[in-house]
Motif scaffolding. Structure first.
Motif, PDB file in Angstrom:
ATOM      1  N   LEU A  96       0.851  -1.190   0.000  1.00 48.60           N
ATOM      2  CA  LEU A  96       0.000   0.000   0.000  1.00 48.60           C
ATOM      3  C   LEU A  96       0.888   1.242   0.000  1.00 48.60           C
ATOM      4  CD1 LEU A  96      -2.796  -1.020   2.537  1.00 48.60           C
ATOM      5  CD2 LEU A  96      -2.640  -1.467   0.072  1.00 48.60           C
ATOM      6  N   ALA A  97       0.778   2.037  -1.063  1.00 47.08           N
ATOM      7  CA  ALA A  97       1.672   3.188  -1.229  1.00 47.08           C
ATOM      8  C   ALA A  97       0.901   4.464  -1.542  1.00 47.08           C
ATOM      9  CB  ALA A  97       2.688   2.903  -2.348  1.00 47.08           C
ATOM     10  N   GLY A  98      -0.310   4.573  -0.990  1.00 48.42           N
ATOM     11  CA  GLY A  98      -1.133   5.726  -1.318  1.00 48.42           C
ATOM     12  C   GLY A  98      -1.187   6.807  -0.265  1.00 48.42           C
ATOM     13  N   GLY A  99      -0.505   6.615   0.871  1.00 49.58           N
ATOM     14  CA  GLY A  99      -0.590   7.591   1.957  1.00 49.58           C
ATOM     15  C   GLY A  99       0.003   8.934   1.585  1.00 49.58           C
ATOM     16  N   ALA A 100      -0.606   9.988   2.102  1.00 44.87           N
ATOM     17  CA  ALA A 100      -0.137  11.346   1.809  1.00 44.87           C
ATOM     18  C   ALA A 100       0.191  12.079   3.102  1.00 44.87           C
ATOM     19  CB  ALA A 100      -1.191  12.114   1.026  1.00 44.87           C
ATOM     20  N   GLY A 101       0.795  11.379   4.043  1.00 48.54           N
ATOM     21  CA  GLY A 101       1.056  11.947   5.365  1.00 48.54           C
ATOM     22  C   GLY A 101       2.025  13.115   5.345  1.00 48.54           C
ATOM     23  N   THR A 102       1.819  14.024   6.285  1.00 44.01           N
ATOM     24  CA  THR A 102       2.690  15.194   6.394  1.00 44.01           C
ATOM     25  C   THR A 102       3.304  15.303   7.783  1.00 44.01           C
ATOM     26  OG1 THR A 102       0.734  16.540   6.920  1.00 44.01           O
ATOM     27  CG2 THR A 102       1.458  16.511   4.622  1.00 44.01           C
ATOM     28  N   ARG A 103       3.324  14.201   8.539  1.00 43.29           N
ATOM     29  CA  ARG A 103       3.903  14.267   9.885  1.00 43.29           C
ATOM     30  C   ARG A 103       5.407  14.482   9.844  1.00 43.29           C
ATOM     31  NH1 ARG A 103       1.452   9.108  12.912  1.00 43.29           N
ATOM     32  NH2 ARG A 103       1.713   8.226  10.830  1.00 43.29           N
ATOM     33  N   LEU A 104       6.038  14.184   8.698  1.00 39.57           N
ATOM     34  CA  LEU A 104       7.467  14.455   8.544  1.00 39.57           C
ATOM     35  C   LEU A 104       7.695  15.679   7.656  1.00 39.57           C
ATOM     36  CD1 LEU A 104       9.024  10.883   8.193  1.00 39.57           C
ATOM     37  CD2 LEU A 104       8.659  12.248  10.239  1.00 39.57           C
ATOM     38  N   MET A 118      11.730   4.482   0.938  1.00 39.00           N
ATOM     39  CA  MET A 118      11.038   3.534   1.800  1.00 39.00           C
ATOM     40  C   MET A 118      10.257   2.516   0.959  1.00 39.00           C
ATOM     41  SD  MET A 118      12.273   4.586   4.514  1.00 39.00           S
ATOM     42  CE  MET A 118      11.544   3.309   5.518  1.00 39.00           C
ATOM     43  N   LEU A 119       9.683   2.941  -0.161  1.00 37.58           N
ATOM     44  CA  LEU A 119       8.994   2.018  -1.055  1.00 37.58           C
ATOM     45  C   LEU A 119       9.968   0.976  -1.595  1.00 37.58           C
ATOM     46  CD1 LEU A 119       6.577   1.085  -2.772  1.00 37.58           C
ATOM     47  CD2 LEU A 119       7.211   2.858  -4.443  1.00 37.58           C
ATOM     48  N   GLN A 120      11.129   1.422  -2.032  1.00 35.55           N
ATOM     49  CA  GLN A 120      12.128   0.475  -2.534  1.00 35.55           C
ATOM     50  C   GLN A 120      12.621  -0.461  -1.438  1.00 35.55           C
ATOM     51  OE1 GLN A 120      14.696   3.547  -4.071  1.00 35.55           O
ATOM     52  NE2 GLN A 120      14.025   3.239  -6.180  1.00 35.55           N
ATOM     53  N   GLU A 121      12.784   0.062  -0.229  1.00 41.49           N
ATOM     54  CA  GLU A 121      13.191  -0.779   0.896  1.00 41.49           C
ATOM     55  C   GLU A 121      12.140  -1.857   1.182  1.00 41.49           C
ATOM     56  OE1 GLU A 121      15.913  -1.008   2.418  1.00 41.49           O
ATOM     57  OE2 GLU A 121      16.923   0.909   2.675  1.00 41.49           O
ATOM     58  N   THR A 122      10.880  -1.505   1.024  1.00 42.38           N
ATOM     59  CA  THR A 122       9.808  -2.477   1.251  1.00 42.38           C
ATOM     60  C   THR A 122       9.917  -3.626   0.262  1.00 42.38           C
ATOM     61  OG1 THR A 122       8.367  -0.710   2.073  1.00 42.38           O
ATOM     62  CG2 THR A 122       7.308  -2.770   1.418  1.00 42.38           C
ATOM     63  N   LEU A 123      10.209  -3.309  -0.990  1.00 41.41           N
ATOM     64  CA  LEU A 123      10.376  -4.359  -1.987  1.00 41.41           C
ATOM     65  C   LEU A 123      11.585  -5.235  -1.663  1.00 41.41           C
ATOM     66  CD1 LEU A 123       9.022  -5.348  -4.615  1.00 41.41           C
ATOM     67  CD2 LEU A 123      10.746  -4.035  -5.865  1.00 41.41           C
ATOM     68  N   VAL A 124      12.652  -4.619  -1.171  1.00 38.63           N
ATOM     69  CA  VAL A 124      13.853  -5.383  -0.807  1.00 38.63           C
ATOM     70  C   VAL A 124      13.530  -6.413   0.276  1.00 38.63           C
ATOM     71  CG1 VAL A 124      16.131  -5.198   0.298  1.00 38.63           C
ATOM     72  CG2 VAL A 124      15.506  -3.631  -1.545  1.00 38.63           C
ATOM     73  N   LEU A 125      12.634  -6.084   1.187  1.00 39.86           N
ATOM     74  CA  LEU A 125      12.253  -7.024   2.239  1.00 39.86           C
ATOM     75  C   LEU A 125      11.719  -8.333   1.669  1.00 39.86           C
ATOM     76  CD1 LEU A 125      10.378  -4.723   4.794  1.00 39.86           C
ATOM     77  CD2 LEU A 125      12.633  -5.757   5.088  1.00 39.86           C
ATOM     78  N   LEU A 126      11.180  -8.272   0.461  1.00 39.18           N
ATOM     79  CA  LEU A 126      10.563  -9.455  -0.146  1.00 39.18           C
ATOM     80  C   LEU A 126      11.539 -10.267  -0.987  1.00 39.18           C
ATOM     81  CD1 LEU A 126       7.216  -7.757  -1.242  1.00 39.18           C
ATOM     82  CD2 LEU A 126       7.536  -9.317   0.690  1.00 39.18           C
ATOM     83  N   ILE A 178      -1.585 -14.181   0.677  1.00 44.60           N
ATOM     84  CA  ILE A 178      -1.118 -12.802   0.480  1.00 44.60           C
ATOM     85  C   ILE A 178      -0.529 -12.245   1.761  1.00 44.60           C
ATOM     86  CG2 ILE A 178      -1.863 -10.426  -0.002  1.00 44.60           C
ATOM     87  CD1 ILE A 178      -3.974 -11.560  -1.875  1.00 44.60           C
ATOM     88  N   VAL A 179       0.590 -11.546   1.642  1.00 49.06           N
ATOM     89  CA  VAL A 179       1.100 -10.720   2.728  1.00 49.06           C
ATOM     90  C   VAL A 179       0.916  -9.267   2.306  1.00 49.06           C
ATOM     91  CG1 VAL A 179       3.484 -10.880   1.839  1.00 49.06           C
ATOM     92  CG2 VAL A 179       3.064 -10.108   4.183  1.00 49.06           C
ATOM     93  N   ASN A 180       0.308  -8.486   3.184  1.00 49.62           N
ATOM     94  CA  ASN A 180       0.058  -7.070   2.923  1.00 49.62           C
ATOM     95  C   ASN A 180       1.065  -6.238   3.695  1.00 49.62           C
ATOM     96  OD1 ASN A 180      -2.050  -4.804   2.095  1.00 49.62           O
ATOM     97  ND2 ASN A 180      -1.482  -4.443   4.219  1.00 49.62           N
ATOM     98  N   LEU A 181       1.726  -5.287   3.004  1.00 51.30           N
ATOM     99  CA  LEU A 181       2.776  -4.478   3.617  1.00 51.30           C
ATOM    100  C   LEU A 181       2.499  -2.990   3.427  1.00 51.30           C
ATOM    101  CD1 LEU A 181       4.235  -6.972   1.815  1.00 51.30           C
ATOM    102  CD2 LEU A 181       6.223  -6.153   3.067  1.00 51.30           C
ATOM    103  N   PRO A 182       2.696  -2.174   4.478  1.00 52.10           N
ATOM    104  CA  PRO A 182       2.774  -0.729   4.286  1.00 52.10           C
ATOM    105  C   PRO A 182       4.067  -0.398   3.529  1.00 52.10           C
ATOM    106  CG  PRO A 182       2.423  -1.316   6.594  1.00 52.10           C
ATOM    107  CD  PRO A 182       2.833  -2.557   5.882  1.00 52.10           C
ATOM    108  N   SER A 183       4.083   0.715   2.843  1.00 48.77           N
ATOM    109  CA  SER A 183       5.259   1.080   2.040  1.00 48.77           C
ATOM    110  C   SER A 183       6.198   2.037   2.749  1.00 48.77           C
ATOM    111  CB  SER A 183       4.805   1.727   0.731  1.00 48.77           C
ATOM    112  OG  SER A 183       4.035   2.902   1.008  1.00 48.77           O
ATOM    113  N   ASP A 184       5.886   2.430   3.988  1.00 47.57           N
ATOM    114  CA  ASP A 184       6.650   3.515   4.614  1.00 47.57           C
ATOM    115  C   ASP A 184       7.110   3.174   6.027  1.00 47.57           C
ATOM    116  OD1 ASP A 184       4.161   3.509   5.778  1.00 47.57           O
ATOM    117  OD2 ASP A 184       3.741   5.634   5.447  1.00 47.57           O
TER     118      ASP A 184
END
Length: 366
Positions: A13-21, A43-51, A113-119
C-alpha cells in the motif's frame, strides 16, 4: 497442508499522503517515496527489498493514488504495469486491500497474500522474512488472518493493540499465537494498562491471509464492500474505478481486524518503526549513526554542520549549506529547498498544526 511458495503474493500500500514528517514529506512527495534512513533507497524500494527471495516482483501488487502513480513507476521500474492499481480517490486501507486481493484471486485462486505498508522501517530483513513465512504457513493451513505484532515501547495511542493468547510453532519458524482481542487506538489510560500487563503487542500492519479467508471476512463484516468485489474478475483499472465509485472509506482495522474472531499474531523479532514522527526517525537513526553527543546528521556534507554545546539533535538537509547549532539540545532541524523547520523533539505534535496553517500557501511548499 504446507505452504506453496509459488502461491505467495504481496500487496504494498503506497497511497498515503502523510505530512507528519513535514517539510521533507509533503502531500506531493510523501515519505514512502523518500530515502529517510540514508540507505540510498526510498522507503517504497526498501519495502520491496524485504521481499527478496520470498516474493518475486511479478507477484507483487502496488496500490497507490493517481498523484503518485508516476513515482511508483519511476522507483519500481521492474513492476509489471498490470500490477499497479491506481486509486481514483483515497478511501483508506480496506478498499485498497480489497481490490488488490480481488486481482490476485482472479490470477491465482489459491493465493496466500502478505500485505505491507510502504513507509515502515524494518531493521533485519532475514527476521522479517522468517516472520512472514511463519504467518503464511499458518494462513495456508487454516482460515485465519495473521498479523505481525511488535512489543510496545510506550503507551502509544496511535497503534492497534493485540492481546496475545496461546500458540504453536509453524514449520520451525516463529511462534504464531491466537489473538484474544484487538483494540484500535485506545485511550491513554487503556494503552498504559495494556503495556503494563505484558500481554499485548502493537499491530505493525503486516497482514497475511489466504484469499478465501479474506473474502469470507469481508462478506461477514463489510458486506457492502464485499458485494462490489465478488463475483468479479478483479483485473484491470476499470474494475478498480468501478469499486471506488461507490465504496466507502474505512481502514482495515475498523472494517475487519477489530471484528474478526479468526485473528492470529506472530511476534516480530525485527526492529520496527512506522516512522510516524521526526522523533521516531531520530530513534531509528541514532542507534547506528549518532555522534558522541547524540547528534544525527543526514546531510550532503557533514563538514558544513557545526555543533557547539549541542546534543541529541537530528539534522536533515537536502542541499548543502552551513548550519550552526549552538546550545541546542533534543531538537529537530529540517532544511529543504522549500522550507526550514526547527522544533523541540517534545513539541513535534504541533507539526500537523503548522502544516494546516500553511495550507493556504500550499503551492509555495510543493
Amino acid at each position: 497442508m504446507g505452504l506453496d511458495r509459488d502461491a505467495l503474493h504481496a500487496i504494498i500500500l503506497a497511497g498515503g499522503a502523510g505530512t507528519r514528517l513535514w517539510p521533507l514529506s509533503t502531500s506531493r512527495r510523501p515519505k514512502q517515496f523518500l530515502d529517510l534512513t540514508g540507505s540510498g533507497r526510498t522507503m517504497l524500494q526498501e519495502t520491496l527489498v524485504l521481499l527478496d527471495g520470498l516474493v518475486p516482483i511479478e507477484r507483487v501488487v502496488v496500490v497507490t493514488g493517481r498523484r503518485y502513480a508516476g513515482l511508483v513507476r519511476a522507483q519500481l521500474p521492474g513492476l509489471p504495469p498490470e500490477n499497479l492499481l491506481v486509486e481514483p480517490r483515497a478511501l483508506n486501507t480496506a478498499p485498497a486491500m480489497a481490490v488488490a486481493t480481488a486481482l490476485v484471486r482472479a490470477r491465482r485462486p489459491d493465493a496466500v497474500i502478505v500485505n505491507l505498508p510502504s513507509d515502515h522501517y524494518v531493521g533485519q530483513a532475514a527476521e522479517f522474512r522468517a516472520t512472514v513465512t511463519a504467518a503464511a504457513t499458518c494462513a495456508a493451513a487454516r482460515p485465519v488472518i495473521v498479523v505481525a505484532g511488535v512489543v510496545p515501547t510506550s503507551a502509544n495511542t496511535g497503534f492497534g493493540y493485540i492481546e496475545v493468547g496461546g500458540g504453536g510453532r509453524e514449520a520451525g519458524e516463529p511462534t504464531v499465537h491466537r489473538a484474544l482481542s484487538f483494540t484500535e487506538k485506545p485511550s491513554r489510560s487503556l494503552a498504559r494498562s495494556f503495556v503494563a500487563s505484558g500481554r499485548y503487542l502493537w499491530n505493525a500492519n503486516y497482514y497475511t491471509f489466504h484469499v478465501d479467508t479474506f473474502e469470507a471476512g469481508l462478506a461477514t463484516h463489510v458486506p457492502r464492500l464485499s458485494g462490489l468485489l465478488w463475483p468479479a474478475d478483479g483485473t484491470g483499472q476499470a474494475f478498480v474505478d468501478g469499486v471506488y465509485a461507490t465504496a466507502e472509506a474505512v481502514s482495515i482495522d475498523y472494517a475487519l481486524t477489530q471484528r474478526a474472531r479468526n485473528l492470529y499474531v506472530v511476534a516480530a523479532s525485527f526492529d520496527w518503526s512506522d516512522l510516524g514522527s521526526w522523533d521516531q526517525l531520530y530513534a531509528v537513526l541514532a542507534v547506528r549513526s549518532a555522534d558522541r553527543a547524540g547528534n544525527v546528521l543526514v546531510v550532503p556534507d557533514t563538514r558544513l554542520i557545526v555543533t557547539t554545546d549541542s546534543a541529541r539533535n537530528l539534522v536533515i538537509q537536502t542541499s548543502p549549506r552551513a548550519i550552526a547549532l549552538v546550545g541546542i539540545t533534543d531538537s529537530i532541524v529540517v532544511d529543504t529547498s522549500d522550507a526550514l523547520m526547527v522544533a523541540r523533539r517534545d513539541d513535534l505534535q504541533q507539526v500537523r498544526a503548522v502544516v494546516a496553517r500553511l495550507a493556504e500557501l500550499d503551492e509555495l511548499y510543493r
